[in-house]
Each structure stands twice: as structure tokens, then as C-alpha cells.
Motif scaffolding. Structure first.
Motif, PDB file in Angstrom:
ATOM      1  N   ALA A   1      95.224  34.676 120.905  1.00 43.80           N
ATOM      2  CA  ALA A   1      93.934  35.301 121.231  1.00 43.80           C
ATOM      3  C   ALA A   1      94.045  35.934 122.616  1.00 43.80           C
ATOM      4  N   HIS A   2      93.262  36.999 122.834  1.00 44.86           N
ATOM      5  CA  HIS A   2      93.284  37.709 124.118  1.00 44.86           C
ATOM      6  C   HIS A   2      91.948  37.460 124.809  1.00 44.86           C
ATOM      7  N   TYR A   3      91.969  36.591 125.844  1.00 45.11           N
ATOM      8  CA  TYR A   3      90.666  36.301 126.445  1.00 45.11           C
ATOM      9  C   TYR A   3      90.036  37.508 127.146  1.00 45.11           C
TER      10      TYR A   3
ATOM     11  N   GLU B   1      92.912  52.798 114.984  1.00 35.40           N
ATOM     12  CA  GLU B   1      94.033  51.922 114.655  1.00 35.40           C
ATOM     13  C   GLU B   1      94.684  51.451 115.953  1.00 35.40           C
ATOM     14  N   LEU B   2      95.700  50.587 115.810  1.00 30.12           N
ATOM     15  CA  LEU B   2      96.218  49.854 116.968  1.00 30.12           C
ATOM     16  C   LEU B   2      96.415  50.665 118.254  1.00 30.12           C
ATOM     17  N   LEU B   3      97.267  51.716 118.214  1.00 29.82           N
ATOM     18  CA  LEU B   3      97.651  52.348 119.486  1.00 29.82           C
ATOM     19  C   LEU B   3      96.467  53.060 120.132  1.00 29.82           C
ATOM     20  N   GLU B   4      95.643  53.720 119.335  1.00 27.00           N
ATOM     21  CA  GLU B   4      94.446  54.368 119.880  1.00 27.00           C
ATOM     22  C   GLU B   4      93.448  53.323 120.383  1.00 27.00           C
ATOM     23  N   TRP B   5      93.323  52.249 119.641  1.00 23.95           N
ATOM     24  CA  TRP B   5      92.417  51.149 120.015  1.00 23.95           C
ATOM     25  C   TRP B   5      92.826  50.550 121.361  1.00 23.95           C
ATOM     26  N   LEU B   6      94.135  50.394 121.560  1.00 25.05           N
ATOM     27  CA  LEU B   6      94.607  49.872 122.852  1.00 25.05           C
ATOM     28  C   LEU B   6      94.243  50.835 123.988  1.00 25.05           C
ATOM     29  N   ASN B   7      94.520  52.117 123.783  1.00 24.76           N
ATOM     30  CA  ASN B   7      94.310  53.095 124.854  1.00 24.76           C
ATOM     31  C   ASN B   7      92.833  53.346 125.142  1.00 24.76           C
TER      32      ASN B   7
ATOM     33  N   TYR C   1      90.031  51.459 124.172  1.00 23.09           N
ATOM     34  CA  TYR C   1      89.120  50.340 124.456  1.00 23.09           C
ATOM     35  C   TYR C   1      89.761  49.205 125.254  1.00 23.09           C
ATOM     36  N   THR C   2      90.979  48.834 124.848  1.00 28.04           N
ATOM     37  CA  THR C   2      91.533  47.566 125.338  1.00 28.04           C
ATOM     38  C   THR C   2      92.047  47.669 126.772  1.00 28.04           C
ATOM     39  N   PHE C   3      92.853  48.706 127.047  1.00 27.41           N
ATOM     40  CA  PHE C   3      93.380  48.812 128.406  1.00 27.41           C
ATOM     41  C   PHE C   3      92.259  49.013 129.434  1.00 27.41           C
TER      42      PHE C   3
ATOM     43  N   PRO D   1     105.617  39.069 127.531  1.00 34.95           N
ATOM     44  CA  PRO D   1     105.765  40.534 127.486  1.00 34.95           C
ATOM     45  C   PRO D   1     104.845  41.047 126.368  1.00 34.95           C
ATOM     46  N   ARG D   2     103.940  41.991 126.682  1.00 32.46           N
ATOM     47  CA  ARG D   2     102.895  42.351 125.708  1.00 32.46           C
ATOM     48  C   ARG D   2     103.469  42.797 124.365  1.00 32.46           C
ATOM     49  N   PHE D   3     104.325  43.823 124.411  1.00 33.95           N
ATOM     50  CA  PHE D   3     105.155  44.211 123.268  1.00 33.95           C
ATOM     51  C   PHE D   3     106.159  45.251 123.738  1.00 33.95           C
ATOM     52  N   ALA D   4     107.109  45.595 122.877  1.00 35.24           N
ATOM     53  CA  ALA D   4     108.244  46.421 123.294  1.00 35.24           C
ATOM     54  C   ALA D   4     107.807  47.778 123.823  1.00 35.24           C
TER      55      ALA D   4
ATOM     56  N   SER E   1     105.663  44.280 114.782  1.00 39.58           N
ATOM     57  CA  SER E   1     105.493  44.869 113.454  1.00 39.58           C
ATOM     58  C   SER E   1     104.079  44.713 112.901  1.00 39.58           C
ATOM     59  N   GLU E   2     103.150  45.317 113.663  1.00 39.39           N
ATOM     60  CA  GLU E   2     101.742  45.217 113.277  1.00 39.39           C
ATOM     61  C   GLU E   2     101.304  46.448 112.494  1.00 39.39           C
ATOM     62  N   ASN E   3     101.883  47.619 112.880  1.00 34.80           N
ATOM     63  CA  ASN E   3     101.318  48.890 112.432  1.00 34.80           C
ATOM     64  C   ASN E   3     102.446  49.930 112.350  1.00 34.80           C
TER      65      ASN E   3
ATOM     66  N   GLY F   1     103.102  37.774 117.185  1.00 34.28           N
ATOM     67  CA  GLY F   1     101.827  38.136 116.562  1.00 34.28           C
ATOM     68  C   GLY F   1     102.030  39.200 115.502  1.00 34.28           C
ATOM     69  N   HIS F   2     101.452  38.969 114.324  1.00 31.81           N
ATOM     70  CA  HIS F   2     101.309  39.919 113.205  1.00 31.81           C
ATOM     71  C   HIS F   2     102.455  39.922 112.193  1.00 31.81           C
ATOM     72  N   CYS F   3     103.636  40.462 112.516  1.00 27.59           N
ATOM     73  CA  CYS F   3     104.787  40.404 111.573  1.00 27.59           C
ATOM     74  C   CYS F   3     104.401  40.860 110.171  1.00 27.59           C
TER      75      CYS F   3
ATOM     76  N   THR G   1      91.742  38.456 110.475  1.00 28.07           N
ATOM     77  CA  THR G   1      90.563  39.292 110.767  1.00 28.07           C
ATOM     78  C   THR G   1      90.958  40.535 111.554  1.00 28.07           C
ATOM     79  N   SER G   2      91.961  40.390 112.402  1.00 30.26           N
ATOM     80  CA  SER G   2      92.458  41.524 113.174  1.00 30.26           C
ATOM     81  C   SER G   2      93.174  42.526 112.267  1.00 30.26           C
ATOM     82  N   ASN G   3      94.006  42.021 111.386  1.00 30.77           N
ATOM     83  CA  ASN G   3      94.800  42.900 110.516  1.00 30.77           C
ATOM     84  C   ASN G   3      93.900  43.711 109.598  1.00 30.77           C
TER      85      ASN G   3
ATOM     86  N   PHE H   1      90.564  44.346 110.326  1.00 28.20           N
ATOM     87  CA  PHE H   1      89.708  45.190 111.167  1.00 28.20           C
ATOM     88  C   PHE H   1      90.428  46.451 111.635  1.00 28.20           C
ATOM     89  N   LEU H   2      91.676  46.280 112.104  1.00 28.76           N
ATOM     90  CA  LEU H   2      92.433  47.439 112.606  1.00 28.76           C
ATOM     91  C   LEU H   2      93.155  48.188 111.486  1.00 28.76           C
ATOM     92  N   GLY H   3      93.007  47.691 110.259  1.00 32.70           N
ATOM     93  CA  GLY H   3      93.657  48.351 109.114  1.00 32.70           C
ATOM     94  C   GLY H   3      95.171  48.281 109.207  1.00 32.70           C
TER      95      GLY H   3
END
Ligand code: GUN
Ligand code: ZN
Length: 437
Positions: free
Chosen positions: A77-79, A91-97, A99-101, A202-205, A233-235, A269-271, A294-296, A298-300
Motif C-alpha cells: 500500500a502507498h500511504y 492507466e498506470l503511467l498517465e495516472w502516476l504523472n 495524479y500520483t507524483f 526502488p519504486r520500479f525500473a 509487470s503491471e501494464n 507488486g502486480h506481476c 482492486t488496483s488492477n 481500477f487502473l485496467g
């Protein structure tokens, strides 16, 4: 501190339940007792037997007819993403840029980080989760405050400051050198301090340069007893970008393999989209694939093939988790409800005993902490969750026709949430009712 004696219907797993009739996989007492002394479970079994061992002045709490289980464990989980949940349309990469970052950049502010850390841990407790494996932000203070708050609640927590030095805004980037120094300082201060465990993170590669991946490998070699957590290997777009960044790699897993990040304490995470070669590499190293349904959804991102990993000749170890805030709920009950549907879409059904094994003993085994948490066995920490299958009007009407423990567990998984959590004990201290006051 006086002894504490809990009375109720106790359920704790010994091993993976093969079928719904596999009653040898668990201990269940219709009139059970759990005796707690100094934060530890000292006896468990039939109430009358257990009561004989209680010291004078024992405090008895009668939870009948509720179920008493080991506290739930959330393995990813990401507090800093409490305010990211429910961010629309990406989707993941856009969601990170998008909202998340930006949300994580606010954790440079220690006051903000402390406020969210408190709310996060309180929310986990309210949902019956007594231990979490958490990502912090890139900022060292974000980990300091999470550990500090977990320490003051006496919660067993595994957490780490995220390492990330590229493909993200400057406000959430460190460098290979500061990532090393900050991680070392946090390990020295927090690992083994009370119930706190440090995870090299390390967050991811994509967000770590090769130089920083080397640093992550060095940290793992210097601290082989520590957990390591990252994403894998999430997306499809994430996989393609990783391949561009590490053109020499055989596949995504090979990147982590190359830097020495696979192992018994490594949580990926994910695989979702792994090849057989990658699954073999995880299996051979004892690494853990973390299922975040729920994440997989939600983010499709895709459908994690739980049974493929479990049933192959060389099984992959599996944990389950919310992945808040890609995940949409703090509850491990809601998580396994969505998990059941994902597994059904892959063609099989997880039975309710298997689901409850997963979020208690299974997750404790996956993070190599089953000697401390995840069961009701004497000698382990008294982290306990009390559940009511009659918590809401619709649950009550459904519960009227429930006849077996398996049906009750499935009702809890399918309809339950924080309202089904009647009480939570952390190292023997009532924690949910404390929050309500
Ligand atoms: N991959 C890298 N960072 C993240 C994150 O914060 N959430 C999810 N779901 N995937 C990630
Ligand atoms: Zn994540």
C-alpha cells in the motif's frame, strides 16, 4: 498489565486449505478463548480450558457471537496516496504523472506527511488490518513519520522510502547517492526499533536509473535480512517502456534479476503479464508476487492469474494487498471480494477458507513473519480482528440463511467492509474502539 481473555468463535489457519472440506487446515472453536499477556497470545483453544490459565484480575471481553481471527495483513500500500484514490480516467503511467507524483510531492512537508500517516494507520485499523507493507514517498521524512506513528501504535509495519531518480518531476526525485544515504540512515534508526521493519524500496525500473538500481542491489547485499519491494509487470505500456530503458534485458523480471533484487524477502507488486521464464525466476528465487485486485481492475491493468502461479510445477509465492491509492479500498475483505472475481474471470474459484488464509497466515508467510503474526498461535503477537457477519441490514437478512462457517466467511468477504470489524487488538491493546472515542 492485567491478562486479557477474549471469548468468541476463534479461527486460525495451520496451512493452505485445499478444499472447502479441508478442516485439518485450520483450528476453529465455537466457544473459543484467547489469553493475552504482555501483548502476546499465551493460550488459545476452548474457552473453559484457556480460562484456567488466566491470572487473577483477568479482564474478560465477550465477543460472542462474533468471529475472532488474526489481524489482516496488507502486503502493498502507498500511504502518500490517500488523496489519490478515485482519480479518474487514466492507466498506470498517465495516472502516476497526472495524479500520483503531484500528490507525493507534498510529502516534502513533514506536517502534511504526519497528518496523512496518522489517518492512514487509523484507517487500516478501522478496516481490521493490523500490519502493512507500505511505500512512503521519496522524502526521508515521509518514512520517519510513518515509522514514528506505527511505533506509537505498536503496529508491526514494513516500510521504506521510495527510491526514484528519473522519469518523474524533480520534486519527487532523489539521486543514487542520497537514496543510499537516506536509506542507510532510516535502516539504522528504524529497522528493529520496536515492531518496525525496513524495506528497501526502488519504486520500479522506470523511475530508477541504472546507477540507482546498482545502489538498490548494494543495499540488498549489505542487508540480506531486509525486505525489498518494487513493482513488476503491471501494464503493457510500462513493460514496453522498461524494455526501451533496459534494451539488454531478456524481459522485465531480468532487470531486477540483473541488479540482484530477487529473493525470499522480495515483494513484487502486480506481476500480471509475466512469461513462464519470469514466473520460473520468481519461483526459483523464492520471490513473492503481490496480488492487488482492486488496483488492477481500477487502473485496467489486467487479471492476475492466481491459480496459474499456485498450481504450476514450481509455484510462485503469492501475497495479497490493497495497493491504495491505485487500489480503491482499505479493506482486505473488499480486496478478496474483487480478488475472487478476478480469479473467476481466469476460470477458477477461490474458496472462502483460502481467501481468509491468504489475508492472515498466507500473507504472514509471504513476508516471512508468520512466527510473529498471521495466526492465533501461542507465542505470537496478539494482533487480532473481530468480525461480525451481521453488521448491516443486508448482511443480517443474508445471514439468516447461513448454515456453515464457509458460508459465513464468504458472506463477510462478499458484503463486509469496515462496518463488519467489531474490534481490533494491536499487541493486545484494543485499537478500533480507541479510535471511536
Ligand atoms: N508503479 C510504480 N509506482 C506505482 C504506484 O504508485 N502504484 C501502482 N499501482 N503502480 C506503480
Ligand atoms: Zn503499488
Amino acid at each position: 498489565m492485567a491478562d486479557l481473555l477474549l471469548r468468541g468463535r476463534t479461527l486460525s489457519f495451520r496451512r493452505w486449505p485445499e478444499t472447502v472440506d479441508d478442516s485439518g487446515a485450520y483450528d476453529y472453536e465455537e466457544d473459543g478463548g484467547i489469553l493475552v499477556r504482555n501483548g502476546l497470545i499465551v493460550a488459545a483453544g476452548g474457552f473453559n480450558d484457556v480460562a484456567k490459565g488466566a491470572a487473577e484480575g483477568v479482564v474478560i471481553v465477550d465477543h460472542r457471537p462474533n468471529l475472532i481471527l488474526p489481524g489482516f495483513i496488507d502486503c502493498h500500500a502507498h500511504y502518500p496516496q490517500m488523496q489519490v484514490i478515485a482519480s479518474y480516467g487514466a492507466e498506470l503511467l498517465e495516472w502516476l504523472n497526472k495524479y500520483t507524483f503531484p500528490a507525493e510531492s507534498r510529502f516534502a512537508d513533514e506536517q502534511h506527511a504526519r497528518r496523512i500517516a496518522r489517518l492512514f494507520l487509523d484507517e487500516l485499523i478501522r478496516h481490521g488490518t493490523t500490519s502493512v507493507v507500505a511505500y512512503c514517498s521519496v522524502h526521508r521524512q515521509s518514512a520517519e513519520v510513518l515509522f514514528g506513528e506505527a511505533y506509537s501504535r505498536n503496529m508491526l509495519t514494513v516500510a521504506g522510502k521510495v527510491m526514484m531518480d528519473r522519469n518523474a518531476p524533480d520534486a519527487v526525485c532523489d539521486t543514487p547517492e542520497t537514496a543510499y544515504d537516506d536509506t542507510k540512515a532510516l535502516i539504522a534508526e528504524w529497522h528493529g526499533n520496536g515492531r518496525q521493519h525496513y524495506a528497501i524500496t526502488p519504486r520500479f525500473a522506470i523511475t530508477s536509473s541504472p546507477a540507482q538500481m546498482e545502489v538498490a542491489g548494494t543495499l540488498c547485499r549489505e542487508h540480506p535480512d531486509l525486505h525489498m519491494q518494487t513493482h513488476l509487470s503491471e501494464n503493457h505500456a510500462e513493460i514496453a517502456f522498461t524494455q526501451e530503458l533496459y534494451p539488454w534485458s531478456r524481459d522485465y523480471t531480468d532487470v531486477y534479476e540483473h541488479y540482484g533484487l530477487l529473493g525470499q524477502k522480495s515483494l513484487f507488486g502486480h506481476c500480471i503479464h509475466l512469461s513462464e521464464r519470469e514466473a520460473d525466476a520468481l519461483s526459483a528465487s523464492g520471490s513473492v508476487a503481490v496480488f492487488c485486485p482492486t488496483s488492477n481492475l481500477f487502473l485496467g491493468s489486467g487479471l492476475f492469474d492466481y491459480q496459474r502461479y499456485r498450481r504450476r510445477e514450481n509455484p510462485v509465492r503469492i501475497a495479497s494487498a490493497t495497493d491504495v491509492g491505485g487500489g480503491t479500498n482499505y479493506s482486505m475483505l473488499r480486496t478478496m471480494d474483487e480478488g475472487y472475481k478476478v480469479i473467476a474471470l481466469n476460470g477458477t474459484k477461490l474458496n472462502p477458507f483460502q481467501s481468509f488464509w491468504q489475508i492472515t497466515r498466507g500473507n504472514a508467510e509471504a513476508i516471512s513473519l508468520v512466527h510473529r503474526i498471521g495466526t492465533l498461535e501461542p507465542g505470537t503477537d496478539a494482533d487480532i480482528t473481530v468480525l461480525s457477519a451481521r453488521a448491516t441490514p443486508v448482511m443480517r437478512i443474508r445471514a439468516e440463511v447461513v448454515e456453515t462457517l464457509a458460508e459465513e466467511l464468504f458472506l463477510l468477504q462478499t458484503m463486509g467492509d469496515d462496518r463488519s470489524v467489531a474490534e481490533v487488538y494491536i499487541a493486545g491493546r484494543p485499537a478500533k474502539s480507541d479510535l471511536a472515542i
